[in-house]
Design a protein around this motif. Structure first.
Motif, PDB file in Angstrom:
ATOM      1  N   MET A 255       0.748  -1.225   0.046  1.00 24.87           N
ATOM      2  CA  MET A 255       0.000   0.164   0.005  1.00 24.87           C
ATOM      3  C   MET A 255       0.926   1.275  -0.090  1.00 24.87           C
ATOM      4  O   MET A 255       0.626   2.135  -0.637  1.00 24.87           O
ATOM      5  N   ILE A 256       1.754   1.311   0.689  1.00 28.03           N
ATOM      6  CA  ILE A 256       2.838   2.383   0.614  1.00 28.03           C
ATOM      7  C   ILE A 256       3.510   2.683  -0.450  1.00 28.03           C
ATOM      8  O   ILE A 256       3.699   3.831  -0.913  1.00 28.03           O
ATOM      9  N   GLY A 257       3.971   1.316  -1.098  1.00 27.56           N
ATOM     10  CA  GLY A 257       4.463   1.654  -2.464  1.00 27.56           C
ATOM     11  C   GLY A 257       3.783   2.201  -3.302  1.00 27.56           C
ATOM     12  O   GLY A 257       4.179   3.121  -4.290  1.00 27.56           O
ATOM     13  N   TRP A 258       2.461   1.744  -3.439  1.00 33.18           N
ATOM     14  CA  TRP A 258       1.683   2.472  -4.115  1.00 33.18           C
ATOM     15  C   TRP A 258       1.275   4.134  -4.030  1.00 33.18           C
ATOM     16  O   TRP A 258       1.250   4.692  -5.039  1.00 33.18           O
ATOM     17  N   ALA A 259       1.443   4.248  -2.757  1.00 28.51           N
ATOM     18  CA  ALA A 259       1.001   5.667  -2.583  1.00 28.51           C
ATOM     19  C   ALA A 259       2.275   6.562  -3.206  1.00 28.51           C
ATOM     20  O   ALA A 259       2.162   7.694  -3.447  1.00 28.51           O
ATOM     21  N   VAL A 260       3.558   5.978  -2.822  1.00 30.95           N
ATOM     22  CA  VAL A 260       4.837   6.634  -3.322  1.00 30.95           C
ATOM     23  C   VAL A 260       4.934   6.836  -4.781  1.00 30.95           C
ATOM     24  O   VAL A 260       5.215   7.929  -5.206  1.00 30.95           O
ATOM     25  N   GLU A 261       4.323   5.740  -5.325  1.00 32.38           N
ATOM     26  CA  GLU A 261       4.485   5.728  -6.972  1.00 32.38           C
ATOM     27  C   GLU A 261       3.515   6.703  -7.180  1.00 32.38           C
ATOM     28  O   GLU A 261       3.694   7.432  -8.515  1.00 32.38           O
TER      29      GLU A 261
ATOM     30  N   ILE B 253      11.692   1.199  -2.773  1.00 29.14           N
ATOM     31  CA  ILE B 253      12.199   2.266  -2.100  1.00 29.14           C
ATOM     32  C   ILE B 253      12.509   1.978  -0.511  1.00 29.14           C
ATOM     33  O   ILE B 253      11.646   1.482   0.058  1.00 29.14           O
ATOM     34  N   GLY B 254      13.433   2.117   0.239  1.00 27.79           N
ATOM     35  CA  GLY B 254      13.680   1.850   1.296  1.00 27.79           C
ATOM     36  C   GLY B 254      14.540   0.483   1.644  1.00 27.79           C
ATOM     37  O   GLY B 254      14.791  -0.104   0.842  1.00 27.79           O
ATOM     38  N   PRO B 255      14.988   0.227   2.813  1.00 29.21           N
ATOM     39  CA  PRO B 255      15.715  -0.881   2.790  1.00 29.21           C
ATOM     40  C   PRO B 255      14.761  -2.176   2.945  1.00 29.21           C
ATOM     41  O   PRO B 255      13.595  -2.143   3.131  1.00 29.21           O
ATOM     42  N   THR B 256      15.445  -3.229   2.340  1.00 26.17           N
ATOM     43  CA  THR B 256      14.638  -4.512   2.334  1.00 26.17           C
ATOM     44  C   THR B 256      14.866  -5.375   3.632  1.00 26.17           C
ATOM     45  O   THR B 256      16.134  -5.329   4.232  1.00 26.17           O
TER      46      THR B 256
ATOM     47  N   ILE C 285       2.275   9.332  -5.849  1.00 23.49           N
ATOM     48  CA  ILE C 285       2.735  10.825  -5.537  1.00 23.49           C
ATOM     49  C   ILE C 285       3.755  11.356  -6.524  1.00 23.49           C
ATOM     50  O   ILE C 285       3.970  12.255  -6.914  1.00 23.49           O
ATOM     51  N   ALA C 286       4.612  10.370  -7.001  1.00 22.98           N
ATOM     52  CA  ALA C 286       5.889  10.757  -7.574  1.00 22.98           C
ATOM     53  C   ALA C 286       5.273  10.884  -9.141  1.00 22.98           C
ATOM     54  O   ALA C 286       5.822  11.892  -9.896  1.00 22.98           O
ATOM     55  N   ALA C 287       4.293  10.026  -9.677  1.00 26.20           N
ATOM     56  CA  ALA C 287       3.819  10.268 -10.767  1.00 26.20           C
ATOM     57  C   ALA C 287       3.036  11.323 -10.912  1.00 26.20           C
ATOM     58  O   ALA C 287       3.003  12.290 -11.957  1.00 26.20           O
ATOM     59  N   THR C 288       2.173  11.789  -9.866  1.00 24.99           N
ATOM     60  CA  THR C 288       1.568  13.022 -10.016  1.00 24.99           C
ATOM     61  C   THR C 288       2.217  14.212  -9.870  1.00 24.99           C
ATOM     62  O   THR C 288       2.150  15.317 -10.540  1.00 24.99           O
ATOM     63  N   THR C 289       3.356  14.285  -9.085  1.00 25.21           N
ATOM     64  CA  THR C 289       4.385  15.320  -9.246  1.00 25.21           C
ATOM     65  C   THR C 289       4.877  15.735 -10.548  1.00 25.21           C
ATOM     66  O   THR C 289       4.933  16.673 -11.039  1.00 25.21           O
ATOM     67  N   LEU C 290       5.356  14.371 -11.014  1.00 24.08           N
ATOM     68  CA  LEU C 290       6.103  14.595 -12.542  1.00 24.08           C
ATOM     69  C   LEU C 290       5.028  15.172 -13.409  1.00 24.08           C
ATOM     70  O   LEU C 290       4.913  15.864 -14.336  1.00 24.08           O
ATOM     71  N   LEU C 291       3.560  14.715 -13.543  1.00 27.35           N
ATOM     72  CA  LEU C 291       2.342  15.259 -14.127  1.00 27.35           C
ATOM     73  C   LEU C 291       2.249  16.774 -13.751  1.00 27.35           C
ATOM     74  O   LEU C 291       1.900  17.566 -14.919  1.00 27.35           O
ATOM     75  N   MET C 292       2.325  17.274 -12.745  1.00 23.91           N
ATOM     76  CA  MET C 292       2.097  18.463 -12.312  1.00 23.91           C
ATOM     77  C   MET C 292       3.088  19.541 -13.137  1.00 23.91           C
ATOM     78  O   MET C 292       2.886  20.597 -13.518  1.00 23.91           O
ATOM     79  N   LEU C 293       4.554  19.121 -13.121  1.00 24.71           N
ATOM     80  CA  LEU C 293       5.722  19.610 -13.635  1.00 24.71           C
ATOM     81  C   LEU C 293       5.296  19.683 -15.163  1.00 24.71           C
ATOM     82  O   LEU C 293       5.688  20.855 -15.685  1.00 24.71           O
ATOM     83  N   LEU C 294       4.986  18.725 -15.572  1.00 28.84           N
ATOM     84  CA  LEU C 294       4.367  18.731 -17.204  1.00 28.84           C
ATOM     85  C   LEU C 294       3.494  19.708 -17.137  1.00 28.84           C
ATOM     86  O   LEU C 294       3.465  20.692 -18.444  1.00 28.84           O
ATOM     87  N   VAL C 295       2.230  19.646 -16.663  1.00 29.73           N
ATOM     88  CA  VAL C 295       1.207  20.882 -16.787  1.00 29.73           C
ATOM     89  C   VAL C 295       1.844  21.982 -16.648  1.00 29.73           C
ATOM     90  O   VAL C 295       1.386  23.051 -17.356  1.00 29.73           O
ATOM     91  N   LEU C 296       2.544  22.395 -15.801  1.00 27.69           N
ATOM     92  CA  LEU C 296       3.283  23.761 -15.483  1.00 27.69           C
ATOM     93  C   LEU C 296       4.013  24.213 -16.653  1.00 27.69           C
ATOM     94  O   LEU C 296       3.954  25.517 -17.033  1.00 27.69           O
ATOM     95  N   SER C 297       4.689  23.285 -17.188  1.00 27.23           N
ATOM     96  CA  SER C 297       5.588  23.574 -18.473  1.00 27.23           C
ATOM     97  C   SER C 297       4.757  23.701 -19.663  1.00 27.23           C
ATOM     98  O   SER C 297       5.170  24.455 -20.530  1.00 27.23           O
TER      99      SER C 297
END
Length: 67
Positions: free
Chosen positions: A1-7, A63-66, A9-21
């Motif tokens: 579940m945490i991996g999905w949230a991190v993924e 992401i993070g220690p195994t 958030i990362a994808a959304t951040t990249l999309l926000m940067l794309l929209v801003l550009s």
């Protein structure tokens, strides 16, 4: 579940940067309504399910220690 949230958030951040550009050129060419409509992309990414593993071009290390 945490991996999905991190993924997500990362994808959304990249999309926000794309929209801003792209916002300025899209507004000049297609009008402000189309520029504002671009913000639906990050919003949709937040509510859509995760991307299936078969669609990913490469494997990402965990992401993070195994344990």
């Amino acid at each position: 579940m945490i991996g999905w949230a991190v993924e997500t958030i990362a994808a959304t951040t990249l999309l926000m940067l794309l929209v801003l550009s792209l916002r300025g050129p899209v507004a000049r060419r297609f009008g402000p309504q189309a520029a504002y409509a671009l913000w639906a992309l990050p919003a949709l990414r937040m509510i859509l399910p995760p991307i299936p593993d078969t669609w990913r071009p490469f494997d990402l290390p965990p992401i993070g220690p195994t344990t």
